[in-house]
Design a protein around this motif. Structure first.
Motif, mmCIF file in Angstrom:
data_model
loop_
_atom_site.group_PDB
_atom_site.id
_atom_site.type_symbol
_atom_site.label_atom_id
_atom_site.label_comp_id
_atom_site.label_asym_id
_atom_site.label_seq_id
_atom_site.Cartn_x
_atom_site.Cartn_y
_atom_site.Cartn_z
ATOM 1 N N LEU A 134 22.318 33.194 27.819
ATOM 2 C CA LEU A 134 21.782 31.921 28.288
ATOM 3 C C LEU A 134 22.093 30.805 27.300
ATOM 4 O O LEU A 134 22.393 29.677 27.700
ATOM 5 N N SER A 135 22.082 31.117 26.019
ATOM 6 C CA SER A 135 22.377 30.093 25.013
ATOM 7 C C SER A 135 23.830 29.618 25.077
ATOM 8 O O SER A 135 24.161 28.566 24.538
ATOM 9 N N MET A 136 24.694 30.374 25.739
ATOM 10 C CA MET A 136 26.097 29.978 25.891
ATOM 11 C C MET A 136 26.296 28.983 27.030
ATOM 12 O O MET A 136 27.327 28.320 27.105
ATOM 13 N N ALA A 137 25.320 28.872 27.916
ATOM 14 C CA ALA A 137 25.458 27.992 29.085
ATOM 15 C C ALA A 137 25.500 26.536 28.650
ATOM 16 O O ALA A 137 24.790 26.118 27.744
ATOM 17 N N ARG A 138 26.349 25.764 29.289
ATOM 18 C CA ARG A 138 26.476 24.341 29.003
ATOM 19 C C ARG A 138 26.169 23.489 30.226
ATOM 20 O O ARG A 138 26.212 22.275 30.163
ATOM 21 N N GLU A 139 25.847 24.146 31.354
ATOM 22 C CA GLU A 139 25.478 23.408 32.560
ATOM 23 C C GLU A 139 24.639 24.302 33.461
ATOM 24 O O GLU A 139 24.897 25.493 33.582
ATOM 25 N N PHE A 140 23.623 23.701 34.068
ATOM 26 C CA PHE A 140 22.761 24.390 35.011
ATOM 27 C C PHE A 140 22.704 23.576 36.292
ATOM 28 O O PHE A 140 22.548 22.359 36.254
ATOM 29 N N ALA A 141 22.840 24.240 37.438
ATOM 30 C CA ALA A 141 22.672 23.576 38.730
ATOM 31 C C ALA A 141 21.218 23.736 39.146
ATOM 32 O O ALA A 141 20.686 24.843 39.181
ATOM 33 N N VAL A 142 20.573 22.609 39.424
ATOM 34 C CA VAL A 142 19.182 22.598 39.875
ATOM 35 C C VAL A 142 19.160 21.809 41.175
ATOM 36 O O VAL A 142 19.144 20.586 41.167
ATOM 37 N N GLY A 143 19.208 22.527 42.292
ATOM 38 C CA GLY A 143 19.321 21.834 43.568
ATOM 39 C C GLY A 143 20.603 21.031 43.588
ATOM 40 O O GLY A 143 21.670 21.532 43.266
ATOM 41 N N ARG A 144 20.482 19.749 43.907
ATOM 42 C CA ARG A 144 21.661 18.880 43.951
ATOM 43 C C ARG A 144 21.977 18.263 42.596
ATOM 44 O O ARG A 144 22.930 17.516 42.449
ATOM 45 N N LEU A 145 21.154 18.554 41.600
ATOM 46 C CA LEU A 145 21.315 17.973 40.271
ATOM 47 C C LEU A 145 22.010 18.949 39.325
ATOM 48 O O LEU A 145 22.031 20.152 39.565
ATOM 49 N N HIS A 146 22.538 18.392 38.249
ATOM 50 C CA HIS A 146 23.159 19.209 37.207
ATOM 51 C C HIS A 146 22.566 18.820 35.868
ATOM 52 O O HIS A 146 22.504 17.638 35.529
ATOM 53 N N VAL A 147 22.114 19.817 35.123
ATOM 54 C CA VAL A 147 21.650 19.615 33.758
ATOM 55 C C VAL A 147 22.822 20.010 32.873
ATOM 56 O O VAL A 147 23.280 21.146 32.916
ATOM 57 N N VAL A 148 23.321 19.044 32.090
ATOM 58 C CA VAL A 148 24.568 19.227 31.360
ATOM 59 C C VAL A 148 24.354 18.985 29.872
ATOM 60 O O VAL A 148 23.764 17.970 29.480
ATOM 61 N N TRP A 149 24.875 19.913 29.049
ATOM 62 C CA TRP A 149 24.839 19.753 27.599
ATOM 63 C C TRP A 149 25.739 18.591 27.217
ATOM 64 O O TRP A 149 26.849 18.455 27.715
ATOM 65 N N ARG B 78 18.963 11.024 27.597
ATOM 66 C CA ARG B 78 19.132 12.342 26.990
ATOM 67 C C ARG B 78 17.781 13.022 26.820
ATOM 68 O O ARG B 78 16.772 12.374 26.541
ATOM 69 N N TYR B 79 17.805 14.332 26.998
ATOM 70 C CA TYR B 79 16.600 15.144 26.976
ATOM 71 C C TYR B 79 16.864 16.413 26.173
ATOM 72 O O TYR B 79 18.011 16.813 26.007
ATOM 73 N N THR B 80 15.796 17.071 25.763
ATOM 74 C CA THR B 80 15.954 18.443 25.282
ATOM 75 C C THR B 80 16.230 19.293 26.518
ATOM 76 O O THR B 80 16.012 18.848 27.657
ATOM 77 N N LEU B 81 16.680 20.520 26.324
ATOM 78 C CA LEU B 81 16.955 21.383 27.473
ATOM 79 C C LEU B 81 15.699 21.590 28.307
ATOM 80 O O LEU B 81 15.736 21.473 29.537
ATOM 81 N N ASP B 82 14.590 21.889 27.664
ATOM 82 C CA ASP B 82 13.346 22.108 28.414
ATOM 83 C C ASP B 82 12.939 20.865 29.201
ATOM 84 O O ASP B 82 12.547 20.955 30.369
ATOM 85 N N GLU B 83 13.033 19.689 28.566
ATOM 86 C CA GLU B 83 12.698 18.448 29.271
ATOM 87 C C GLU B 83 13.608 18.240 30.469
ATOM 88 O O GLU B 83 13.148 17.908 31.563
ATOM 89 N N ALA B 84 14.912 18.426 30.274
ATOM 90 C CA ALA B 84 15.882 18.197 31.344
ATOM 91 C C ALA B 84 15.636 19.130 32.527
ATOM 92 O O ALA B 84 15.658 18.690 33.686
ATOM 93 N N LEU B 85 15.409 20.398 32.251
ATOM 94 C CA LEU B 85 15.155 21.347 33.339
ATOM 95 C C LEU B 85 13.849 21.012 34.057
ATOM 96 O O LEU B 85 13.783 21.056 35.288
#
Length: 149
Positions: A25-40, A80-87
């Protein structure tokens, strides 16, 4: 109650699997959340983006993602957000949109194919979810009856 004969082994296996999954999971640089993308982005910070170079600011509005040379501290602080904030922000927005769509079209899920089977929560284009459409200046009941599309 009988105790698992491999209890210590089971716990060790679970801890090992947990560590392996955390590493991946720490290797991930992008997450799809519905129609949104959380991107490093950089420096451990993440953005919440939508189609077409749009990023969500902390005030809840989408704005254009600037080119790196045009990004100032104010832009970075807003977008910009932390990962937890962004998700958390992305999940909350997708859930809110689904509730609003459910009020409009009754299902909470609108898939027009643009999101690969993931809900697009855009309300009916004729009535914007109100059930009342305006055609050539005359107000009339929309064909969707407020149910969307």
């Amino acid at each position: 109650m009988a105790k698992c004969p491999n209890c210590e082994k089971c716990i060790a296996d679970l801890r090992s699997e947990n560590a392996r999954l955390r590493e991946r999971l720490s290797m991930a640089r992008e997450f799809a959340v519905g129609r949104l993308h959380v991107v490093w982005r950089a420096d451990g910070m993440w953005s919440v983006g939508a189609a077409g170079r749009m990023v969500l600011s902390r005030d809840g509005r989408f704005e254009y993602e600037l080119h790196p040379s045009d990004r100032d501290e104010a832009f970075l602080a807003r977008t910009r957000y932390t990962l937890d904030e962004a998700l958390d922000v992305a999940l909350a927005l997708v859930e809110r949109e689904a509730k609003e769509c459910k009020a409009c079209c009754g299902s909470g899920v609108r898939d027009d194919g643009r999101w690969g089977g993931i809900a697009d929560t855009t309300p009916c284009s004729e009535c914007n979810g109100t059930g009342v459409a305006e055609t050539d200046g005359a107000v009339e009941k929309c064909e969707c009856g407020g149910k969307g599309a």
